[in-house]
Motif scaffolding. Structure first.
Motif, PDB file in Angstrom:
ATOM      1  N   GLN A 114       0.820  -1.208   0.000  1.00 42.82           N
ATOM      2  CA  GLN A 114       0.000   0.000   0.000  1.00 42.82           C
ATOM      3  C   GLN A 114       0.857   1.263   0.000  1.00 42.82           C
ATOM      4  N   GLY A 115       1.672   1.370  -1.002  1.00 42.21           N
ATOM      5  CA  GLY A 115       2.544   2.528  -1.168  1.00 42.21           C
ATOM      6  C   GLY A 115       3.987   2.128  -1.317  1.00 42.21           C
ATOM      7  N   SER A 116       4.457   1.287  -0.430  1.00 37.10           N
ATOM      8  CA  SER A 116       5.810   0.746  -0.535  1.00 37.10           C
ATOM      9  C   SER A 116       5.739  -0.657  -1.137  1.00 37.10           C
ATOM     10  N   THR A 117       6.891  -1.270  -1.319  1.00 38.29           N
ATOM     11  CA  THR A 117       6.942  -2.612  -1.896  1.00 38.29           C
ATOM     12  C   THR A 117       7.879  -3.471  -1.064  1.00 38.29           C
ATOM     13  N   TYR A 118       7.419  -4.677  -0.710  1.00 46.16           N
ATOM     14  CA  TYR A 118       8.264  -5.635  -0.005  1.00 46.16           C
ATOM     15  C   TYR A 118       8.930  -6.570  -1.013  1.00 46.16           C
ATOM     16  N   PHE A 119      10.243  -6.714  -0.871  1.00 47.34           N
ATOM     17  CA  PHE A 119      11.008  -7.673  -1.671  1.00 47.34           C
ATOM     18  C   PHE A 119      11.596  -8.714  -0.730  1.00 47.34           C
ATOM     19  N   THR A 120      11.479  -9.977  -1.091  1.00 44.44           N
ATOM     20  CA  THR A 120      12.103 -11.059  -0.326  1.00 44.44           C
ATOM     21  C   THR A 120      13.204 -11.671  -1.176  1.00 44.44           C
ATOM     22  N   PHE A 121      14.391 -11.830  -0.567  1.00 46.13           N
ATOM     23  CA  PHE A 121      15.547 -12.379  -1.268  1.00 46.13           C
ATOM     24  C   PHE A 121      16.024 -13.655  -0.580  1.00 46.13           C
ATOM     25  N   GLU A 122      16.478 -14.588  -1.400  1.00 44.24           N
ATOM     26  CA  GLU A 122      17.019 -15.855  -0.895  1.00 44.24           C
ATOM     27  C   GLU A 122      18.474 -15.964  -1.345  1.00 44.24           C
ATOM     28  N   TYR A 123      19.335 -16.419  -0.434  1.00 46.45           N
ATOM     29  CA  TYR A 123      20.755 -16.556  -0.757  1.00 46.45           C
ATOM     30  C   TYR A 123      21.265 -17.896  -0.232  1.00 46.45           C
ATOM     31  N   ASP A 124      22.348 -18.378  -0.826  1.00 45.08           N
ATOM     32  CA  ASP A 124      22.973 -19.613  -0.363  1.00 45.08           C
ATOM     33  C   ASP A 124      23.633 -19.357   0.977  1.00 45.08           C
ATOM     34  N   CYS A 125      23.389 -20.238   1.932  1.00 46.67           N
ATOM     35  CA  CYS A 125      23.974 -20.079   3.256  1.00 46.67           C
ATOM     36  C   CYS A 125      24.259 -21.444   3.854  1.00 46.67           C
ATOM     37  N   ASP A 126      25.429 -21.588   4.430  1.00 46.41           N
ATOM     38  CA  ASP A 126      25.756 -22.801   5.175  1.00 46.41           C
ATOM     39  C   ASP A 126      26.390 -22.382   6.498  1.00 46.41           C
ATOM     40  N   ARG A 127      26.696 -23.354   7.339  1.00 44.77           N
ATOM     41  CA  ARG A 127      27.209 -23.053   8.677  1.00 44.77           C
ATOM     42  C   ARG A 127      28.515 -22.254   8.618  1.00 44.77           C
ATOM     43  N   GLU A 128      29.398 -22.626   7.694  1.00 38.95           N
ATOM     44  CA  GLU A 128      30.690 -21.943   7.593  1.00 38.95           C
ATOM     45  C   GLU A 128      30.501 -20.470   7.244  1.00 38.95           C
ATOM     46  N   THR A 150      17.217  -1.740   5.577  1.00 41.04           N
ATOM     47  CA  THR A 150      16.962  -2.350   6.875  1.00 41.04           C
ATOM     48  C   THR A 150      16.289  -3.698   6.673  1.00 41.04           C
ATOM     49  N   VAL A 151      16.809  -4.708   7.349  1.00 42.92           N
ATOM     50  CA  VAL A 151      16.307  -6.080   7.230  1.00 42.92           C
ATOM     51  C   VAL A 151      15.035  -6.260   8.046  1.00 42.92           C
ATOM     52  N   CYS A 152      14.090  -6.983   7.489  1.00 46.46           N
ATOM     53  CA  CYS A 152      12.947  -7.456   8.272  1.00 46.46           C
ATOM     54  C   CYS A 152      12.677  -8.915   7.904  1.00 46.46           C
ATOM     55  N   ARG A 153      12.084  -9.633   8.858  1.00 45.63           N
ATOM     56  CA  ARG A 153      11.725 -11.047   8.698  1.00 45.63           C
ATOM     57  C   ARG A 153      12.873 -11.922   8.168  1.00 45.63           C
ATOM     58  N   PRO A 154      14.049 -11.879   8.798  1.00 45.62           N
ATOM     59  CA  PRO A 154      15.141 -12.741   8.324  1.00 45.62           C
ATOM     60  C   PRO A 154      14.930 -14.194   8.726  1.00 45.62           C
ATOM     61  N   THR A 155      15.383 -15.098   7.887  1.00 49.52           N
ATOM     62  CA  THR A 155      15.450 -16.518   8.228  1.00 49.52           C
ATOM     63  C   THR A 155      16.896 -16.949   8.018  1.00 49.52           C
ATOM     64  N   THR A 156      17.143 -18.239   8.037  1.00 55.34           N
ATOM     65  CA  THR A 156      18.508 -18.723   7.848  1.00 55.34           C
ATOM     66  C   THR A 156      19.091 -18.279   6.514  1.00 55.34           C
ATOM     67  N   ASN A 157      18.269 -18.258   5.457  1.00 51.38           N
ATOM     68  CA  ASN A 157      18.799 -17.929   4.130  1.00 51.38           C
ATOM     69  C   ASN A 157      17.902 -16.980   3.332  1.00 51.38           C
ATOM     70  N   THR A 158      17.009 -16.257   4.010  1.00 52.92           N
ATOM     71  CA  THR A 158      16.194 -15.257   3.330  1.00 52.92           C
ATOM     72  C   THR A 158      16.081 -14.003   4.191  1.00 52.92           C
ATOM     73  N   PHE A 159      15.719 -12.914   3.552  1.00 47.30           N
ATOM     74  CA  PHE A 159      15.399 -11.701   4.286  1.00 47.30           C
ATOM     75  C   PHE A 159      14.469 -10.864   3.413  1.00 47.30           C
ATOM     76  N   GLN A 160      13.817  -9.925   4.054  1.00 51.69           N
ATOM     77  CA  GLN A 160      12.886  -9.043   3.355  1.00 51.69           C
ATOM     78  C   GLN A 160      13.300  -7.601   3.584  1.00 51.69           C
ATOM     79  N   VAL A 161      13.049  -6.750   2.591  1.00 51.79           N
ATOM     80  CA  VAL A 161      13.277  -5.315   2.728  1.00 51.79           C
ATOM     81  C   VAL A 161      12.056  -4.583   2.194  1.00 51.79           C
ATOM     82  N   ALA A 162      11.797  -3.403   2.728  1.00 50.05           N
ATOM     83  CA  ALA A 162      10.687  -2.574   2.274  1.00 50.05           C
ATOM     84  C   ALA A 162      11.252  -1.389   1.502  1.00 50.05           C
TER      85      ALA A 162
END
Length: 199
Positions: A114-128, A150-162
Motif C-alpha cells: 500500500q505505497g511501498s513494496t516488499y522484496f524477499t531475497f534468498e541466498y545460499d547459506c551454510d554453517r561456515e 533495513t532487514v525485516c523477517r530474516p530466516t537462515t537464508n532469506t530476508f525481506q526489505v521494504a
C-alpha cells in the motif's frame, strides 16, 4: 568506503571482454567530475575508473568480482546503481558499506504494501558462511545492489526489505522482479563480531 545512498543510475553502453576480465563502459550525469583511479560502486561493487572519454567512463571487473556479483549478467542498456566514495566530512546517511559484495541473492517474492513494496531475497547459506558473519538480523543493515536497507523477517537464508516509492524511482529496484539476481553485502560489523567469537 560507501554509505549505500545511491546517487543515480549509470547506463551500460558497451561491454568488452579481456580474457577473464570485463570492461564496462557507462554513462551518467557526473562522468565529467570523475577522474582516473577513482572508486565508484556499481550495484554495490567497488570498481576503479580506468578511462574517461567525454560523457563515458570505463571500469574493469576481474574474475572473482564477476563470480561473486551480478555484473556478469549485465547487458548494454541496463541501469546500474552508482555511488561515489564517501567524503570524510559527510554524513553517514546509510551504513558502512565497503563495496565488497559477498555474494548474490535471488528475488523470490515481490508484494505491494500500500505505497511501498516488499522484496524477499534468498541466498545460499551454510554453517561456515554464517560463522563468518554472512547472515542478516532483524532491523540490521544489508546492502542490496548497493542500496543501504533495513532487514525485516530474516530466516537462515532469506530476508525481506521494504522499498519506499522514492527509492523505487531512483534505483534499479524498479527493474527487480521475482527471479532477478542481486548483489548483497552483509554488515561489516556483524562480520567482525563473528570473527571475534571464533577467536
Amino acid at each position: 568506503m560507501f554509505s549505500g545512498i545511491i546517487e543515480e543510475f549509470a547506463t551500460v553502453v558497451a561491454i568488452t571482454r579481456d580474457r577473464e576480465n570485463i570492461d564496462f563502459t557507462l554513462t551518467c550525469s557526473f562522468t565529467g567530475e570523475l577522474r582516473i583511479d577513482q572508486s565508484v560502486a556499481h550495484n554495490g561493487v567497488c570498481l576503479t575508473v580506468v578511462s574517461i572519454d567525454d560523457d563515458r567512463y570505463v571500469v574493469t571487473a576481474m574474475k572473482e568480482t564477476l563470480e561473486r556479483s551480478n555484473l556478469g549478467l549485465l547487458h548494454v542498456g541496463d541501469k546500474v546503481n552508482v555511488e561515489r566514495s564517501m567524503l570524510m566530512n559527510g554524513r553517514l546517511d546509510g551504513h558502512i558499506v565497503q563495496g565488497h559484495v559477498d555474494q548474490t541473492a535471488r528475488c523470490i517474492a515481490k508484494e505491494d504494501a500500500q505505497g511501498s513494496t516488499y522484496f524477499t531475497f534468498e541466498y545460499d547459506c551454510d554453517r561456515e558462511q554464517a560463522l563468518r558473519g554472512y547472515f542478516t538480523v532483524d532491523k540490521g543493515s544489508v546492502t542490496v545492489n548497493g542500496v543501504s536497507l533495513t532487514v525485516c523477517r530474516p530466516t537462515t537464508n532469506t530476508f525481506q526489505v521494504a522499498i519506499i516509492p522514492y527509492t523505487m524511482a531512483h534505483t534499479n529496484f524498479q527493474d527487480i522482479n521475482v527471479g532477478t539476481v542481486v548483489n548483497i553485502e552483509f554488515d561489516i560489523l556483524g562480520k567482525y563480531i563473528a570473527r571475534l567469537q571464533q577467536l
